[in-house]
Design an enzyme around this catalytic site. Structure first.
Site, PDB file in Angstrom:
ATOM      1  N   CYS A 102      38.762  33.167  33.213  1.00 61.65           N
ATOM      2  CA  CYS A 102      37.506  33.909  33.403  1.00 61.65           C
ATOM      3  C   CYS A 102      36.287  32.997  33.409  1.00 61.65           C
ATOM      4  CB  CYS A 102      37.340  34.956  32.307  1.00 61.65           C
ATOM      5  SG  CYS A 102      38.689  36.144  32.165  1.00 61.65           S
TER       6      CYS A 102
ATOM      7  N   ARG B 258      30.259  37.786  38.040  1.00 70.01           N
ATOM      8  CA  ARG B 258      31.556  38.427  38.316  1.00 70.01           C
ATOM      9  C   ARG B 258      32.098  39.075  37.050  1.00 70.01           C
ATOM     10  NH1 ARG B 258      36.401  36.361  36.942  1.00 70.01           N
ATOM     11  NH2 ARG B 258      38.282  37.014  38.060  1.00 70.01           N
TER      12      ARG B 258
END
Length: 274
Positions: free
Chosen positions: A145, A186
């Site tokens: 991530c 994101r």
């Protein structure tokens, strides 16, 4: 198994950077390990309804054959793309294999993601140092991530060809801040979409049996993946502008792989395999 394949690939590509007679064989080992990693992850990705990586695994097989064939021929084009892969591993390895660095990066990204979510009206609670919770839905921030893989790959592209110091510095500033900031956004989008249940659609294809997972699927596995692809295309174009040698290499590789794929479709592999 997957982690071992990544480690093997990393070791092989780093050994490839050493100028010795067996370097191309280590590059072959690196590429085989990468493809093996893609195939080893197929069951997990299918369980998450993510079909991007299984598709990449299947597509990678003929490309692997062509790569091995031309590494054995000492083809400078394939050697150059192997250098790009090796540099990418050099960037990624400290974060991937030194827990303190990897955890520091995860913690930083989790904190920054939380701060942006709070700023736009979606505050989250920390259930653990890297676990964000809102409305009963939890999202774990892991190394994947942080954007470090994409940063490493694109820095490998930027630095993997012969270029001036000025071009390498420009490449860094095109790649690093762009991917890092967009990756935070994101994460914000995926967490907001998941915790607010923005996309509860088509559970028959988007659900893994977990309540509310459909929103995560559409946000993370579809929208974010497509968005990342678009961003990487634009970044590649920007790098081609700053480092014209990259555009030449990309064209040479396209012609090489297209020609080899067309030959394979017409006649099948060489009997010699070389």
């Amino acid at each position: 198994m997957s982690d071992y394949l990544v480690l093997i690939s990393c070791i092989c590509f780093l050994a490839f950077l050493i100028p010795w007679r067996y370097r191309n064989y280590f590059a072959i080992g690196g590429w085989i390990s990468i493809v093996g990693y893609l195939f080893a992850g197929i069951p997990r990705y299918i369980s998450l309804n993510n079909f991007v990586y299984p598709t990449l695994a299947v597509i990678s097989l003929p490309l692997l054959y062509i790569t091995i064939k031309h590494l054995l021929r000492n083809d400078p084009r394939v050697i150059q793309v192997s250098v790009i892969a090796a540099i990418a591993f050099l960037v990624y390895a400290p974060f991937g294999y030194i827990p303190a660095l990897g955890d520091w990066l995860i913690s930083a990204v989790a904190g920054q993601t939380s701060a942006v979510l709070a700023a736009i009206g979606y505050p989250v609670n920390f259930q653990a140092w890297n676990m964000l919770e809102r409305n009963g839905f939890q999202t774990e921030i892991v190394l994947a991530c942080t954007g470090i893989q994409s940063i490493a790959i694109m820095l490998g592209v930027a630095w993997g060809v012969k270029s001036t110091l000025k071009q390498k510095i420009a490449g860094f500033f095109i790649v690093f801040p762009t991917i890092y900031i967009l990756n935070i956004l994101r994460n914000v989008f995926v967490i907001a979409a998941y915790t607010e249940q923005w996309f509860p659609y088509l559970p028959e294809i988007a659900s893994n049996g977990e309540f509310g997972y459909e929103s995560f699927f559409w946000a993370h596995n579809v929208a974010a993946e497509l968005g990342a692809l678009v961003v990487l295309v634009f970044l590649a174009y920007a790098l081609f502008t700053v480092v014209p040698q990259l555009a030449t290499l990309a064209n040479d590789l396209y012609l090489l792989y297209r020609g080899e794929l067309e030959r394979l479709l017409r006649r099948g592999p060489d009997k010699t395999g070389t």
